[in-house]
Design an enzyme around this catalytic site. Sequence first.
Site, PDB file in Angstrom:
ATOM      1  N   GLU A  95      -5.143   3.457   6.200  1.00 14.53           N
ATOM      2  CA  GLU A  95      -4.873   3.222   4.796  1.00 14.53           C
ATOM      3  C   GLU A  95      -5.560   4.324   3.992  1.00 14.53           C
ATOM      4  O   GLU A  95      -5.078   4.758   2.953  1.00 14.53           O
ATOM      5  CB  GLU A  95      -5.451   1.855   4.412  1.00 14.53           C
ATOM      6  N   SER A 105     -11.058  -1.084   3.597  1.00  9.66           N
ATOM      7  CA  SER A 105     -10.179  -1.192   4.771  1.00  9.66           C
ATOM      8  C   SER A 105      -9.775   0.211   5.211  1.00  9.66           C
ATOM      9  O   SER A 105      -9.220   0.965   4.419  1.00  9.66           O
ATOM     10  CB  SER A 105      -8.895  -1.938   4.423  1.00  9.66           C
ATOM     11  N   ARG A 155       0.831  -1.217   0.000  1.00 13.00           N
ATOM     12  CA  ARG A 155       0.000   0.000   0.000  1.00 13.00           C
ATOM     13  C   ARG A 155       0.865   1.266   0.000  1.00 13.00           C
ATOM     14  O   ARG A 155       0.540   2.264   0.642  1.00 13.00           O
ATOM     15  CB  ARG A 155      -0.918   0.046   1.224  1.00 13.00           C
TER      16      ARG A 155
HETATM   17  N1  EPU Z   1     -10.641 -11.721   9.717  1.00 16.05           N
HETATM   18  C1  EPU Z   1     -11.151 -11.747  10.990  1.00 16.05           C
HETATM   19  N2  EPU Z   1     -12.170 -10.900  11.292  1.00 16.05           N
HETATM   20  C2  EPU Z   1     -12.711 -10.030  10.368  1.00 16.05           C
HETATM   21  C3  EPU Z   1     -12.183 -10.028   9.079  1.00 16.05           C
HETATM   22  C4  EPU Z   1     -11.155 -10.879   8.767  1.00 16.05           C
HETATM   23  O1  EPU Z   1     -10.713 -12.497  11.850  1.00 16.05           O
HETATM   24  O2  EPU Z   1     -13.612  -9.280  10.733  1.00 16.05           O
HETATM   25  C5  EPU Z   1      -9.526 -12.624   9.383  1.00 16.05           C
HETATM   26  C6  EPU Z   1      -9.896 -13.492   8.196  1.00 16.05           C
HETATM   27  O3  EPU Z   1     -10.458 -14.688   8.623  1.00 16.05           O
HETATM   28  C7  EPU Z   1      -8.602 -13.692   7.498  1.00 16.05           C
HETATM   29  C8  EPU Z   1      -7.775 -12.465   7.855  1.00 16.05           C
HETATM   30  O4  EPU Z   1      -8.431 -11.831   8.943  1.00 16.05           O
HETATM   31  O5  EPU Z   1      -7.941 -14.808   7.984  1.00 16.05           O
HETATM   32  C9  EPU Z   1      -7.611 -11.530   6.677  1.00 16.05           C
HETATM   33  O6  EPU Z   1      -8.870 -11.089   6.220  1.00 16.05           O
HETATM   34  P1  EPU Z   1      -9.154 -10.793   4.680  1.00 16.05           P
HETATM   35  O7  EPU Z   1      -8.769 -11.962   3.863  1.00 16.05           O
HETATM   36  O8  EPU Z   1     -10.564 -10.307   4.569  1.00 16.05           O
HETATM   37  O9  EPU Z   1      -8.141  -9.653   4.272  1.00 16.05           O
HETATM   38  P2  EPU Z   1      -7.584  -8.347   5.017  1.00 16.05           P
HETATM   39  O10 EPU Z   1      -6.163  -8.574   5.283  1.00 16.05           O
HETATM   40  O11 EPU Z   1      -8.449  -7.932   6.156  1.00 16.05           O
HETATM   41  C10 EPU Z   1      -6.808  -7.223   2.798  1.00 16.05           C
HETATM   42  C11 EPU Z   1      -6.952  -5.871   2.131  1.00 16.05           C
HETATM   43  C12 EPU Z   1      -8.308  -5.756   1.450  1.00 16.05           C
HETATM   44  C13 EPU Z   1      -8.452  -6.911   0.461  1.00 16.05           C
HETATM   45  C14 EPU Z   1      -8.326  -8.222   1.221  1.00 16.05           C
HETATM   46  C15 EPU Z   1      -8.455  -9.447   0.361  1.00 16.05           C
HETATM   47  C16 EPU Z   1      -5.606  -4.348   3.480  1.00 16.05           C
HETATM   48  C17 EPU Z   1      -5.602  -3.223   4.453  1.00 16.05           C
HETATM   49  N3  EPU Z   1      -6.802  -4.813   3.121  1.00 16.05           N
HETATM   50  O12 EPU Z   1      -7.760  -7.266   3.852  1.00 16.05           O
HETATM   51  O13 EPU Z   1      -8.327  -4.553   0.743  1.00 16.05           O
HETATM   52  O14 EPU Z   1      -9.701  -6.855  -0.208  1.00 16.05           O
HETATM   53  O15 EPU Z   1      -7.039  -8.247   1.867  1.00 16.05           O
HETATM   54  O16 EPU Z   1      -7.288  -9.701  -0.287  1.00 16.05           O
HETATM   55  O17 EPU Z   1      -4.541  -4.786   3.034  1.00 16.05           O
HETATM   56  C18 EPU Z   1      -8.906  -2.254   0.864  1.00 16.05           C
HETATM   57  O18 EPU Z   1      -7.715  -2.030   0.709  1.00 16.05           O
HETATM   58  O19 EPU Z   1      -9.767  -1.344   1.005  1.00 16.05           O
HETATM   59  C19 EPU Z   1      -9.351  -3.632   0.935  1.00 16.05           C
HETATM   60  C20 EPU Z   1     -10.607  -3.973   1.153  1.00 16.05           C
END
Ligand code: EPU
Length: 350
Positions: free
Chosen positions: A345, A248, A175
């Site tokens: 972010e 996010s 990012r």
């Molecule tokens: N999780 C939880 N609780 C929640 C949500 C997620 O425990 O409420 C756990 C999930 O089970 C998973 C882990 O956290 O094991 C990661 O969650 P997720 O795969 O949804 O991805 P993230 O790391 O939270 C990032 C990006 C998103 C992108 C997703 C999917 C960032 C800040 N965010 O989210 O990007 O869509 O990966 O690849 O890097 C954005 O930038 O606006 C955005 C939505």
Amino acid sequence: MILSNFAKKMKIQENISLKEFTTFKIGGIARFFCTVLNEDELIEAIGFSKKNKLPFFILGGGSNILISDNGFSGIVIKMEMKGIEYTEVENGKKVQVKVGAGENWDDIVKETVEKGLYGLENLSLIPGTVGASPVQNIGAYGSEVKDTIESVYVLDVIKDEYKTITNSECRFDYRYSMFKEDPRRYVVLSVNFILQKNGKLNYDYKDLKEHFAFKNIREPSLKQVRDAVIEIRTRKLPNLKEYGTAGSFFKNVVTSTAKGKELLTKYPDMIVHAVNDKKVKIPLAWILDHICGFRGVKIGNVGTYKNQALVLVNYGGATATDITNLAQKMVDKVYEETGIEIFPEVEWVE
Ligand code: EPU
């Protein structure tokens, strides 16, 4: 001499509410506002800002910003420069795709996937414009846009010249790009992508793997990967027609391996990914959800989304102050529980 040489042709509006130009549906008034369709109009708008000693802000899809309730006292320039050009390179093995900054991101992903070009499929359905994609190196489901960008064509407002910035000069990271260091210096005009005709799909990300295992699909096609990403995103992230949100709100945590180990001892179920031998990445959503109890909270007209604790939501009528108050509570709670500092972010605009 680009910027002092402009014809006064474009309509510059005054006192325009910015709310409807953002996916958060939050923001005060722009003192001046214009929409630019081509380079001449962009030069005129920036010339206007220089002549009147006013700051400018380039607005894309408004999907990753939080605009102050006091609005913006300079000129907001809504980028709508369009255009897509396809050129075969490397004996037709790859295709260079030059895209205007004002094109909608997902329209480009859809079109390139339909043409059978590999590279952008994991980034399906991300809201926003093409011009914003290199700035924060958008990423999802194990891919980052940096892996497909050859170069970025910009206007350097300080040096008053056009420039092509190569991938390595962008200094991409999670990012992050060098555009973030000096946000008012470069205006992205177009992005050059290099896409593959017979590329390799990447469906290693947990959600994608589970999706294909559940559907009994062993070797998904390019189109199936795009469809899977669309299905997962639609399930996990709020519908922009229903909720005000910028996705996010915070970045994921990148910390030392030692800190990761310390937290794992305390929270054995915590998800920790090694980045290299010194650093680990921890999904902040997991911490917010399982340690801080922040998933699906609602405080007045703001909260966190029921399926994703990292996503802040305007449930209707919220102000930027309401969002920042909740964000501050989250920052404080995460620090109190884990000793980790977290960073937004979403870009703050005032
Ligand atoms: N999780 C939880 N609780 C929640 C949500 C997620 O425990 O409420 C756990 C999930 O089970 C998973 C882990 O956290 O094991 C990661 O969650 P997720 O795969 O949804 O991805 P993230 O790391 O939270 C990032 C990006 C998103 C992108 C997703 C999917 C960032 C800040 N965010 O989210 O990007 O869509 O990966 O690849 O890097 C954005 O930038 O606006 C955005 C939505």
